[in-house]
Scaffold this active site. Structure first.
Site, PDB file in Angstrom:
ATOM      1  N   GLU A  29      10.019 -12.752 -17.708  1.00 25.65           N
ATOM      2  CA  GLU A  29       9.772 -11.941 -18.917  1.00 25.65           C
ATOM      3  C   GLU A  29      10.936 -12.020 -19.890  1.00 25.65           C
ATOM      4  O   GLU A  29      12.083 -12.015 -19.436  1.00 25.65           O
ATOM      5  CB  GLU A  29       9.551 -10.475 -18.516  1.00 25.65           C
ATOM      6  N   ARG A  67       5.474  -6.870 -10.114  1.00 30.85           N
ATOM      7  CA  ARG A  67       6.597  -7.602 -10.689  1.00 30.85           C
ATOM      8  C   ARG A  67       6.214  -9.074 -10.771  1.00 30.85           C
ATOM      9  O   ARG A  67       5.631  -9.634  -9.834  1.00 30.85           O
ATOM     10  CB  ARG A  67       7.857  -7.438  -9.821  1.00 30.85           C
ATOM     11  N   HIS A  88       3.744  -5.750 -19.848  1.00 29.97           N
ATOM     12  CA  HIS A  88       4.454  -4.823 -18.950  1.00 29.97           C
ATOM     13  C   HIS A  88       4.221  -3.367 -19.395  1.00 29.97           C
ATOM     14  O   HIS A  88       5.168  -2.611 -19.621  1.00 29.97           O
ATOM     15  CB  HIS A  88       5.947  -5.162 -18.919  1.00 29.97           C
ATOM     16  N   PHE A 115       0.833  -1.206   0.000  1.00 26.05           N
ATOM     17  CA  PHE A 115       0.000   0.000   0.000  1.00 26.05           C
ATOM     18  C   PHE A 115       0.867   1.255   0.000  1.00 26.05           C
ATOM     19  O   PHE A 115       0.703   2.159   0.808  1.00 26.05           O
ATOM     20  CB  PHE A 115      -0.932  -0.034   1.219  1.00 26.05           C
ATOM     21  N   GLY A 116       1.792   1.264  -0.951  1.00 29.10           N
ATOM     22  CA  GLY A 116       2.601   2.463  -1.189  1.00 29.10           C
ATOM     23  C   GLY A 116       1.821   3.381  -2.116  1.00 29.10           C
ATOM     24  O   GLY A 116       0.588   3.320  -2.178  1.00 29.10           O
ATOM     25  N   ARG A 117       2.564   4.192  -2.871  1.00 28.32           N
ATOM     26  CA  ARG A 117       1.903   5.188  -3.728  1.00 28.32           C
ATOM     27  C   ARG A 117       0.922   4.541  -4.705  1.00 28.32           C
ATOM     28  O   ARG A 117      -0.234   4.957  -4.811  1.00 28.32           O
ATOM     29  CB  ARG A 117       2.952   5.972  -4.522  1.00 28.32           C
TER      30      ARG A 117
HETATM   31  C1  DGY Z   1       8.465   0.576 -13.476  1.00 23.92           C
HETATM   32  O1  DGY Z   1       8.484   1.792 -13.517  1.00 23.92           O
HETATM   33  O2  DGY Z   1       8.930  -0.065 -12.543  1.00 23.92           O
HETATM   34  C2  DGY Z   1       7.859  -0.101 -14.648  1.00 23.92           C
HETATM   35  O3  DGY Z   1       7.527  -1.409 -14.349  1.00 23.92           O
HETATM   36  C3  DGY Z   1       8.805  -0.045 -15.844  1.00 23.92           C
HETATM   37  O4  DGY Z   1       9.924  -0.830 -15.546  1.00 23.92           O
END
Ligand code: DGY
Length: 322
Positions: free
Chosen positions: A265, A236, A283, A152-154
């Site tokens: 990926e 991620r 992504h 629960f960050g930005r």
């Molecule tokens: C981020 O800003 O971390 C995006 O996933 C692009 O890598």
């Protein structure tokens, strides 16, 4: 001073760099190999890192002049920032400018998988829409349901705030709990991770990749989710055990998933591509022209500050003095 940029970026941010420095851009369609990267960084003062992996092996080959690796992205798990710090190299990222755009994408995936948007589009394009059928292509309600946000960050908070418009209850889990005022403002309720996973109708992941978040969502956690629940990952890939997710989607342990990131990926676990109850994007969480250009401006500003002898605004490591 010499700046190396490992992939094409829009002209405006690059021009700001060119005004003061000698800029070399990789003009190929693919990222430079580790050897090419090491060669470019042997006499560079700054590196604007667009998607390249900068591990110990690369860092051991860079030249003494390298002051800063400015990552183009908020997540910097592609760079060994601690090892760079030991070598006195600053590492920066691009927070804030991509928060809302990435939150929009998490919601796009959530809506698309719940309401079967991609499946329905394929159905219409295939000429299968032969007239309104009351019970064809039905999805799941989003409004009024429970959204569980992990991390629960930005970005996680921005995802949570959007749920208000859908009359949803928001639960969150994070290593750091918000103040009661901040929880009331969103509004969101703190719960432990196991409870969140068990009771949420939608689980959206927004943690960075670290040793303690790798496979945070594994077979055991998936097995406690509701069979009607959906998982969204715009954080991620390795945060989710993708093979376990494939099995959970196949056997109905959960109802569906929206994935913008993948464990290995650009490879996607074989089998996921054949499932109708998963929406896959490449992504593109922060993928709008506005945001990706702004990310480049932020990375450039970090480099300009560092090469001017200052502390860049988005420093994420503690470089040793050289
Ligand atoms: C981020 O800003 O971390 C995006 O996933 C692009 O890598």
């Amino acid at each position: 001073m010499k700046v190396y940029v490992s992939f094409w970026l829009p002209e405006a941010p690059l021009n700001a760099l060119r005004e003061k420095h000698d800029v070399t851009i990789n003009d190929k369609e693919e990222l430079p190999s580790a050897d090419d990267l090491a060669a470019q960084l042997s006499d560079a003062d700054a590196f604007l890192c667009v998607g390249s992996r900068v591990d110990r092996a690369v860092l051991d080959r860079v030249g003494d002049r390298l002051k800063i690796i400015a990552n183009w992205g908020v997540g910097y798990n592609n760079i060994d920032a601690d090892y760079a710090a030991q070598k006195g190299i600053m590492v920066t990222n691009t927070p804030d400018v991509l928060t809302e755009t990435t939150a929009d994408m998490a919601w796009a995936l959530l809506m698309a998988v719940a309401r079967r948007v991609v499946e329905a589009d394929t159905y219409v394009r295939a000429g299968e829409f032969q007239g309104f059928k009351p019970f064809a292509m039905l999805g799941s309600d989003v409004w009024g349901k429970t959204l569980g946000v992990v991390g629960f960050g930005r970005i996680g908070q921005a995802v949570g705030r959007r749920a208000l418009g859908f009359g949803m209850k928001v639960l969150y889990y994070d290593a750091v709990r918000l103040s009661p005022e901040a929880e009331r403002e969103i509004p969101a309720t703190y719960v432990d991770l196991d409870t969140l996973v068990k009771v949420s109708d939608f689980v959206s992941l927004h943690v960075p990749l670290a040793e303690d978040t790798r496979h945070l969502i594994d077979a055991a956690r998936l097995s406690t989710m509701k069979p009607s629940a959906f998982l969204v990952n715009a954080a991620r890939g390795p945060v989710v055990d993708e093979q376990a997710l494939l099995e959970a989607l196949r056997d109905g342990t959960i109802a569906g998933a929206g994935l913008d990131v993948f464990e290995r990926e650009p490879e996607v676990t074989p089998g996921l591509l054949d499932l109708p109850n998963v929406v896959l994007t490449p992504h593109t969480g922060s993928g709008t022209w506005e945001t990706r250009t702004n990310m480049a401006h932020v990375a450039v500003n970090n480099i300009l500050a560092a090469l001017d002898g200052g502390t860049p605004p988005n420093l994420v490591n503690k470089p040793a003095t050289r």
